[in-house]
Scaffold this active site. Sequence first.
Site, PDB file in Angstrom:
ATOM      1  N   THR A  71       0.856  -1.021   0.117  1.00 38.56           N
ATOM      2  CA  THR A  71       0.356  -0.239  -0.067  1.00 38.56           C
ATOM      3  C   THR A  71       0.810   1.014   0.224  1.00 38.56           C
ATOM      4  O   THR A  71       1.276   1.925   0.904  1.00 38.56           O
ATOM      5  CB  THR A  71      -0.978   0.105   1.114  1.00 38.56           C
ATOM      6  OG1 THR A  71      -1.804  -1.329   1.153  1.00 38.56           O
ATOM      7  CG2 THR A  71      -1.712   1.554   1.487  1.00 38.56           C
TER       8      THR A  71
ATOM      9  N   LYS B  41       0.011   5.015   8.944  1.00 38.76           N
ATOM     10  CA  LYS B  41       0.729   5.620   7.044  1.00 38.76           C
ATOM     11  C   LYS B  41      -0.563   5.451   5.875  1.00 38.76           C
ATOM     12  O   LYS B  41      -0.303   6.751   5.113  1.00 38.76           O
ATOM     13  CB  LYS B  41       1.557   3.774   6.582  1.00 38.76           C
ATOM     14  CG  LYS B  41       2.089   4.876   5.362  1.00 38.76           C
ATOM     15  CD  LYS B  41       2.875   3.259   4.591  1.00 38.76           C
ATOM     16  CE  LYS B  41       2.111   2.025   5.053  1.00 38.76           C
ATOM     17  NZ  LYS B  41       1.366   1.198   3.618  1.00 38.76           N
TER      18      LYS B  41
ATOM     19  N   LYS C 170      -7.515   1.587  -2.639  1.00 39.41           N
ATOM     20  CA  LYS C 170      -7.334   1.248  -0.881  1.00 39.41           C
ATOM     21  C   LYS C 170      -7.506   2.347  -0.535  1.00 39.41           C
ATOM     22  O   LYS C 170      -7.421   2.639   1.012  1.00 39.41           O
ATOM     23  CB  LYS C 170      -5.668   0.678  -1.720  1.00 39.41           C
ATOM     24  CG  LYS C 170      -5.408   0.266  -0.732  1.00 39.41           C
ATOM     25  CD  LYS C 170      -5.813  -1.269   0.149  1.00 39.41           C
ATOM     26  CE  LYS C 170      -4.853  -1.087   1.368  1.00 39.41           C
ATOM     27  NZ  LYS C 170      -5.420  -2.162   2.227  1.00 39.41           N
TER      28      LYS C 170
HETATM   29  P1  NAP Z   1       5.764  -5.973   8.271  1.00 38.76           P
HETATM   30  O1  NAP Z   1       4.959  -7.588   8.425  1.00 38.76           O
HETATM   31  O2  NAP Z   1       5.606  -4.602   8.766  1.00 38.76           O
HETATM   32  O3  NAP Z   1       6.461  -5.874   6.532  1.00 38.76           O
HETATM   33  C1  NAP Z   1       7.037  -4.562   6.308  1.00 38.76           C
HETATM   34  C2  NAP Z   1       7.899  -5.320   4.414  1.00 38.76           C
HETATM   35  O4  NAP Z   1       8.925  -4.644   4.196  1.00 38.76           O
HETATM   36  C3  NAP Z   1       9.243  -6.273   5.360  1.00 38.76           C
HETATM   37  O5  NAP Z   1       9.691  -7.409   5.175  1.00 38.76           O
HETATM   38  C4  NAP Z   1      10.645  -4.705   6.272  1.00 38.76           C
HETATM   39  O6  NAP Z   1      11.448  -5.682   5.697  1.00 38.76           O
HETATM   40  C5  NAP Z   1       9.932  -4.542   4.362  1.00 38.76           C
HETATM   41  N1  NAP Z   1      10.355  -3.180   4.728  1.00 38.76           N
HETATM   42  C6  NAP Z   1      10.858  -2.455   5.185  1.00 38.76           C
HETATM   43  N2  NAP Z   1      11.245  -1.203   4.898  1.00 38.76           N
HETATM   44  C7  NAP Z   1      12.408  -1.239   4.369  1.00 38.76           C
HETATM   45  C8  NAP Z   1      13.989  -0.703   3.542  1.00 38.76           C
HETATM   46  N3  NAP Z   1      13.503   0.364   3.416  1.00 38.76           N
HETATM   47  N4  NAP Z   1      13.995  -2.615   2.208  1.00 38.76           N
HETATM   48  C9  NAP Z   1      13.703  -2.927   2.178  1.00 38.76           C
HETATM   49  N5  NAP Z   1      12.367  -3.033   2.683  1.00 38.76           N
HETATM   50  C10 NAP Z   1      11.823  -2.550   3.521  1.00 38.76           C
HETATM   51  O7  NAP Z   1       4.298  -5.158   6.448  1.00 38.76           O
HETATM   52  P2  NAP Z   1       3.399  -5.857   6.056  1.00 38.76           P
HETATM   53  O8  NAP Z   1       1.835  -6.450   6.645  1.00 38.76           O
HETATM   54  O9  NAP Z   1       3.659  -7.112   5.459  1.00 38.76           O
HETATM   55  O10 NAP Z   1       2.694  -4.971   5.049  1.00 38.76           O
HETATM   56  C11 NAP Z   1       3.254  -4.853   3.965  1.00 38.76           C
HETATM   57  C12 NAP Z   1       2.455  -3.833   2.935  1.00 38.76           C
HETATM   58  O11 NAP Z   1       1.012  -4.152   3.177  1.00 38.76           O
HETATM   59  C13 NAP Z   1       2.459  -2.396   3.616  1.00 38.76           C
HETATM   60  O12 NAP Z   1       2.269  -1.691   2.670  1.00 38.76           O
HETATM   61  C14 NAP Z   1       1.129  -2.705   4.161  1.00 38.76           C
HETATM   62  O13 NAP Z   1       0.019  -1.406   4.000  1.00 38.76           O
HETATM   63  C15 NAP Z   1       0.021  -3.367   3.422  1.00 38.76           C
HETATM   64  N6  NAP Z   1      -1.383  -3.989   4.015  1.00 38.76           N
HETATM   65  C16 NAP Z   1      -0.936  -4.855   4.924  1.00 38.76           C
HETATM   66  C17 NAP Z   1      -1.627  -5.161   5.961  1.00 38.76           C
HETATM   67  C18 NAP Z   1      -1.584  -5.449   7.152  1.00 38.76           C
HETATM   68  O14 NAP Z   1      -2.913  -5.778   7.749  1.00 38.76           O
HETATM   69  N7  NAP Z   1      -0.850  -5.989   7.504  1.00 38.76           N
HETATM   70  C19 NAP Z   1      -3.789  -5.222   5.320  1.00 38.76           C
HETATM   71  C20 NAP Z   1      -3.097  -4.636   3.050  1.00 38.76           C
HETATM   72  C21 NAP Z   1      -2.155  -4.413   3.237  1.00 38.76           C
HETATM   73  P3  NAP Z   1      12.402  -6.227   7.371  1.00 38.76           P
HETATM   74  O15 NAP Z   1      11.869  -7.852   7.446  1.00 38.76           O
HETATM   75  O16 NAP Z   1      13.855  -6.024   7.083  1.00 38.76           O
HETATM   76  O17 NAP Z   1      11.698  -5.083   8.106  1.00 38.76           O
END
Ligand code: NAP
Length: 280
Positions: free
Chosen positions: A91, A234, A166
């Site tokens: 997102t 965010k 979204k």
């Molecule tokens: P998450 O568990 O916090 O994972 C974030 C990912 O991004 C991890 O792989 C992290 O790596 C990586 N990352 C962060 N900063 C980085 C950087 N500077 N360089 C390289 N990698 C980086 O988040 P998530 O829940 O999977 O969400 C991922 C996306 O999906 C986001 O945009 C979120 O808004 C969206 N989303 C989330 C949900 C939900 O319910 N969780 C639902 C719909 C959409 P590290 O492991 O090294 O930190």
Amino acid sequence: MTTVAVLGTGNMGAPIARNLLRAGFPVRVWNRTPAKAEPLVADGATYAPQPAAAVAGADVVITMLADGAAVEHVMAGVQLSPDTVWLQMSTIGVEWTGRLADLAARQGVAFVDAPVSGSSEPAEKGELVILASGARLVRARVEPIFDVLGRQTLWLDHVGDGSRLKLVLNNWLAVLVEGMAETLTLSETLGLDPHLFVGTIAGGPLASPYAVSKGNAMLDARFEPGFPLRHAAKDATLARDAAQDLGLALPLTAALLRRWQAAIALGHGDDDVASAITAS
Ligand code: NAP
């Protein structure tokens, strides 16, 4: 069989990679923190120590990273082959999506803007709703992947409209959660047991199942993340800024963001969005 590279194996990327493996796709995984990608090897994934190794020769690349800056940082450092399709599923909002679509165009690859609705549990069950836009010519190639990851794919014609939808959905989510938090606090301040409010609306026309489940989590102070507050903040920020760019103020969103930033400052960023109730 289509080889898929999954860049980012956090709460969303890991179940996405696992479901693709279960469906028989060859999957390569990369994550900035290797410890979050390595467990997927037991499920059959190939671990790539660098993004470039993950994407080399892959038919499809999925980015599922925290935000637009992270996606740009990772993808500007790799060269995709011309017949690769890039599914951008993080997102990241409207402006970042435009920038990354331009980056894909410079690399000569097809770009699908495809954020998802649904948190880690629907991701695990393959029940996401995929908000896909653009890239009409590659739809048939990527649909089998979306069919594994989601219960529905909504195709929109103009690239970026998936990300626009979204933002609209998550702005609604933010207002629902904040409305619940404020109303529970009002109820308590008026000397009523706040369970009374949730119990009264549950099942009726005033209730949304999502708001009721977040209300119950707030009442029980259960904040284990389904959707972390930092991601919800965010997304509300992306919605506020996209609106502002078009001359529209979102006063509800601006107000809740001030409170959510306070809750994040108290250490609730990694807790569920229900922890918004902790802000004073
Ligand atoms: P998450 O568990 O916090 O994972 C974030 C990912 O991004 C991890 O792989 C992290 O790596 C990586 N990352 C962060 N900063 C980085 C950087 N500077 N360089 C390289 N990698 C980086 O988040 P998530 O829940 O999977 O969400 C991922 C996306 O999906 C986001 O945009 C979120 O808004 C969206 N989303 C989330 C949900 C939900 O319910 N969780 C639902 C719909 C959409 P590290 O492991 O090294 O930190």
